[in-house]
Write a protein that holds these residues in place. Structure first.
Motif, mmCIF file in Angstrom:
data_model
loop_
_atom_site.group_PDB
_atom_site.id
_atom_site.type_symbol
_atom_site.label_atom_id
_atom_site.label_comp_id
_atom_site.label_asym_id
_atom_site.label_seq_id
_atom_site.Cartn_x
_atom_site.Cartn_y
_atom_site.Cartn_z
ATOM 1 N N UNK A 148 0.864 -1.177 0.000
ATOM 2 C CA UNK A 148 0.000 0.000 0.000
ATOM 3 C C UNK A 148 0.902 1.229 0.000
ATOM 4 N N UNK A 149 0.689 2.111 -0.964
ATOM 5 C CA UNK A 149 1.445 3.362 -1.021
ATOM 6 C C UNK A 149 0.456 4.518 -1.092
ATOM 7 N N UNK A 150 0.537 5.406 -0.096
ATOM 8 C CA UNK A 150 -0.339 6.577 -0.024
ATOM 9 C C UNK A 150 0.500 7.814 -0.319
ATOM 10 N N UNK A 151 0.078 8.606 -1.297
ATOM 11 C CA UNK A 151 0.860 9.738 -1.789
ATOM 12 C C UNK A 151 0.095 11.037 -1.588
ATOM 13 N N UNK A 152 0.818 12.086 -1.225
ATOM 14 C CA UNK A 152 0.246 13.426 -1.142
ATOM 15 C C UNK A 152 1.306 14.466 -1.417
ATOM 16 N N UNK A 153 0.892 15.676 -1.689
ATOM 17 C CA UNK A 153 1.834 16.751 -1.937
ATOM 18 C C UNK A 153 2.277 17.387 -0.620
ATOM 19 N N UNK A 154 3.435 18.050 -0.676
ATOM 20 C CA UNK A 154 3.880 18.842 0.469
ATOM 21 C C UNK A 154 4.319 20.202 -0.055
ATOM 22 N N UNK A 181 -0.868 -0.816 -5.360
ATOM 23 C CA UNK A 181 -2.036 -0.265 -4.657
ATOM 24 C C UNK A 181 -1.661 1.135 -4.166
ATOM 25 N N UNK A 182 -1.621 2.085 -5.095
ATOM 26 C CA UNK A 182 -1.207 3.454 -4.813
ATOM 27 C C UNK A 182 -2.399 4.384 -4.899
#
Length: 339
Positions: A148-154, A181-182
């Motif tokens: 499981x890979x959860x991505x967001x901006x910073x 599973x991103x």
């Protein structure tokens, strides 16, 4: 033209993303350290419960981002090393161009600021990963049944015209096309605090006791209450910061998952693995930053503070003591004078 990616930290987790990115058609250069010779000669081998057994990978292998410069410019530089403050931004700098997106697949909270300061004009993505995987020998990876890979901006944004958000969307599309599973999240920090429930409790407790989770739970009747109390302190800090989806119920759910493993060999959290192999631990980003956030908010976290102090002392001992000997005060004083 294929998306050009530098992956810095080609260990257990990094190698899985080398596989997925290559499968998606990307050109991948892998920065290796202790496994450089093996990876350069024989590539990587993955045995995965999801993707199959005996998978062979042969990315371009280099020793450093500086060496990788000739293979650039890179669309993405993905950092999969352990998060030690004040180290990695300077190391990856030679590989960063004006168009490079920096991607952090690392543990802890408060890890992004030093990258944002070092590269203020580059898109920055922050990721939370759940991936049970081990490098059993140099270049040989064994992976479990979760990815499981959860991505967001910073900083957090969901503006479709933001370069960081657009870059995040492209990376999600690339990885999912290869079977990952991103998912993309409007505020990744909430996901970081959610994972901290696990990392700030099980990691130091198992490292300090030299025990897997189930062995720790079996050690005394009070063991369950201690680990849930640590998690509850994380919840209190997270909620005070506005992450109200982090709840006490989550601590009960996490304990239930551990209790379901009773009767098995249990899990070795990463800090325990580091202690067993004599490596430095991610004490600051997992514990220290949380304790500092709590103090800034005026929240008492005595259990987290105790784990941080003990974990910090153990980490220094791992780095400085002589084999078979305890760490002496003059050794720590000499180290601090040299720092």
């Amino acid at each position: 033209m294929a998306t050009n990616i530098l992956l810095h930290g080609s260990g257990a987790i990094g190698t899985i993303y080398i596989y997925l990115l290559q499968k998606a058609g990307c050109s991948v250069t892998a920065v290796c350290r202790s496994n450089y010779e093996a990876a350069k000669k024989d590539g990587f081998k993955i045995d995965s419960d999801i993707y199959g057994k005996g998978i062979k990978l042969f990315p371009k292998v280099v020793r450093s981002p500086e060496e990788a410069y000739a293979s650039g410019p890179f669309d993405y530089v993905i950092v999969c090393t352990k998060a030690f403050p004040g180290v990695t931004p300077q190391v990856i700098a030679p590989a960063i161009s004006e168009s490079t997106t920096i991607v952090l697949i690392q543990n802890g909270i408060g890890i992004e600021d030093e990258y944002a300061k070092a590269f203020p004009h580059n898109p920055l993505l922050s990721c939370v990963v759940y991936l049970p995987t081990t490098q059993v020998s140099p270049g040989q990876i064994v992976m479990g049944a979760t990815e499981i890979l959860q991505i967001g901006t910073y900083p957090a944004t969901s503006a479709s015209d933001s370069p960081a958000y657009q870059s995040a969307e492209r990376l999600v599309k690339t990885l999912t096309s290869a079977g990952s599973n991103t998912t993309l999240h409007p505020d990744i920090q909430e996901k970081r605090w959610q994972k901290l429930l696990i990392n700030a409790s099980w990691n130091p407790i198992c490292a300090l006791t030299l025990s897997r989770d189930v062995a720790y739970l079996a050690s005394s009747p009070e063991a369950e209450n201690v680990v849930t109390a640590v998690m509850a302190e994380v919840v209190s800090v997270a909620r005070a910061k506005g992450y109200t989806k982090i709840t006490v119920q989550m601590t009960k759910d996490q304990l239930s998952r551990a209790l379901e493993r009773v009767g098995s060999r249990g899990i070795e959290p990463s800090m325990l693995v580091d202690v067993l192999h004599g490596r430095r631990m991610e004490v600051e980003v997992i514990l220290g930053n949380c304790v500092r956030e709590a103090k800034a908010l005026g929240i008492d976290v005595p259990r987290l503070e105790t784990l941080y102090v003990l974990g910090k002392a153990l980490d220094e001992a791992m780095a400085l003591r002589q084999p078979g000997k305890s760490l002496a005060g003059d050794e720590t004083a000499q180290f601090k004078d040299m720092a």
